[in-house]
Design an enzyme around this catalytic site. Structure first.
Site, mmCIF file in Angstrom:
data_model
loop_
_atom_site.group_PDB
_atom_site.id
_atom_site.type_symbol
_atom_site.label_atom_id
_atom_site.label_comp_id
_atom_site.label_asym_id
_atom_site.label_seq_id
_atom_site.Cartn_x
_atom_site.Cartn_y
_atom_site.Cartn_z
ATOM 1 N N ASP A 68 0.824 -1.228 0.000
ATOM 2 C CA ASP A 68 0.000 0.000 0.000
ATOM 3 C C ASP A 68 0.853 1.271 0.000
ATOM 4 O O ASP A 68 0.675 2.160 0.862
ATOM 5 C CB ASP A 68 -0.903 0.020 1.255
ATOM 6 C CG ASP A 68 -1.651 -1.288 1.481
ATOM 7 O OD1 ASP A 68 -2.046 -1.900 0.490
ATOM 8 O OD2 ASP A 68 -1.847 -1.674 2.654
ATOM 9 N N GLU A 81 -11.586 -0.096 -2.719
ATOM 10 C CA GLU A 81 -10.741 0.457 -1.641
ATOM 11 C C GLU A 81 -9.548 1.176 -2.290
ATOM 12 O O GLU A 81 -9.427 1.233 -3.506
ATOM 13 C CB GLU A 81 -10.233 -0.658 -0.714
ATOM 14 C CG GLU A 81 -9.334 -1.685 -1.409
ATOM 15 C CD GLU A 81 -8.926 -2.857 -0.528
ATOM 16 O OE1 GLU A 81 -9.395 -2.983 0.615
ATOM 17 O OE2 GLU A 81 -8.134 -3.688 -1.014
HETATM 18 O O1 FUB Z 1 -3.056 -3.527 3.722
HETATM 19 C C1 FUB Z 1 -4.327 -3.799 4.213
HETATM 20 C C2 FUB Z 1 -5.364 -3.519 3.204
HETATM 21 O O2 FUB Z 1 -5.140 -4.298 2.055
HETATM 22 C C3 FUB Z 1 -5.360 -2.100 2.685
HETATM 23 O O3 FUB Z 1 -5.924 -1.194 3.557
HETATM 24 C C4 FUB Z 1 -6.115 -2.308 1.436
HETATM 25 O O4 FUB Z 1 -6.068 -1.234 0.558
HETATM 26 C C5 FUB Z 1 -5.464 -3.550 0.898
HETATM 27 O O5 FUB Z 1 -4.289 -3.288 0.198
#
Ligand code: FUB
Length: 345
Positions: free
Chosen positions: A39, A246
């Site tokens: 991320d 997301e």
């Molecule tokens: O790293 C945890 C979660 O996985 C992140 O918040 C999301 O965007 C995904 O990459």
């Protein structure tokens, strides 16, 4: 007998050869390999490239649809002088144990700079297992960061991405469905039984709120950032190769706002553009085709006149929850559309 063994052996050799040819090679290598990272939110601060990634670790929590296996406990800040040069790990910038309201799962952070202070924004479950967004400050881009006593008032869900507009205003984009819990806030307040959308319903949108002058609160109720299809129709849940899941990110290119995000269960990083930071945005296409691993999460940043995509895959571990960050150049077409990146060739 001899002959059939030979034929079998040569078939195996032939198949292996074909497999070797078919196996694609990554276009970029992990930026670091001594820890697992994911991320990546990248920024240029003080003339250097700073990366604010999640710090993936193995804690033995088994995998489920809520992402409990992403059980991160601290955040390291990375930096480099130039793309391709040595990456410095500045060590722990913030630890969950020093965040007063912490429950579990310190997920994908981002950072901003204003008036001599660096602000780190991070999603974290509180003691009731509800994701909120926290903020922490430091005088240095690499920390250590000191967390505020409470999460940002009115914040919820995950994946904060902070965007500074040309007029100096800062906006926080955030949200994520499934384990990111956005569906639990559909009515405006928390409902642990909040349901995901059915195929014909309008898909969940990322949220946006303008940040206050002190960067520690919202000046307004978070708003939905609408994403429309090419015909001006709002994206439905059934448009799951295009709809937001997301990992929102905002950047501006030639005066236009570019909202990019992960489509989650269909594994694309897609993007939409608008003339307004609040939208509505119009879907334009794919930034990054699916990478190895379940999640895909990125940032887009201009560095010395070139644009770069920071992203992750699971090249080092082969495991969903132990990821590694990478970077590659991103190019625009003359009409402002982004050239889709495939991370293997
Ligand atoms: O790293 C945890 C979660 O996985 C992140 O918040 C999301 O965007 C995904 O990459």
């Amino acid at each position: 007998m001899m002959k059939s063994t030979l034929i079998t052996a040569s078939l195996v050799v032939f198949s292996l050869g074909v497999y070797a040819q078919a196996k694609k090679q990554p276009i970029s290598q992990p930026l670091v390999s001594h820890i697992f990272t994911a991320d990546p939110s990248a920024h240029v601060f003080e003339g250097k490239i700073y990366i604010y990634p999640s710090h993936d670790i193995e804690t033995g929590v088994s995998q489920n649809g809520d992402g409990d296996h992403f059980d991160m406990r601290d955040i390291h800040v990375l930096s480099m002088d130039k793309i391709g040069e040595k990456v410095t790990d500045h060590g722990i910038a913030i630890d969950k144990k020093d965040i007063p309201w912490a429950g579990r799962q310190l997920w994908a952070p981002d950072a901003a700079y204003k008036n001599g202070t660096y602000y780190l924004y991070f999603p974290l479950k509180d003691k009731n297992d509800v994701f909120k967004i926290g903020v922490a400050t430091s005088k240095k881009p690499y920390g250590p960061f000191k967390a505020e006593k409470e999460p940002i008032k009115g914040s919820f869900s995950i994946d904060p991405a902070v965007f500074k507009d040309s007029d100096g205003s800062f906006y926080l984009y955030f949200g994520g469905i499934w384990g990111g819990q956005l569906q639990r806030w559909a009515t405006g307040s928390y409902n642990p039984d909040g349901k995901l959308k059915t195929p014909n319903e309008v898909a969940f949108s990322p949220k946006v709120a303008k940040l206050s002058a002190d960067m520690k609160s919202f000046t307004e109720e978070p708003k939905d950032v609408q994403i429309l299809d090419e015909n001006g129709k709002v994206l439905l849940e059934s448009d799951n190769t295009k709809r937001f899941f997301e990992g929102a990110w905002m950047h501006k290119y030639k005066g236009k706002y570019y909202l990019s995000y992960s489509t989650g269960d269909t594994h694309f990083v897609s993007y939409a553009t608008s003339d307004n930071p609040y939208g509505p945005f119009t879907y334009k296409g794919v930034v990054l085709n699916p990478v190895e691993g379940w999640t895909t999460h990125h940032s887009i940043v201009e560095i010395k006149g070139k644009w770069y995509l920071f992203y992750h895959d699971v090249q080092l571990s082969g495991k969903t929850h132990l990821r590694n960050i990478k970077v590659t150049e991103l190019k625009y077409n003359p009409d402002g559309t982004i050239q889709t990146i495939t991370a293997y060739r």
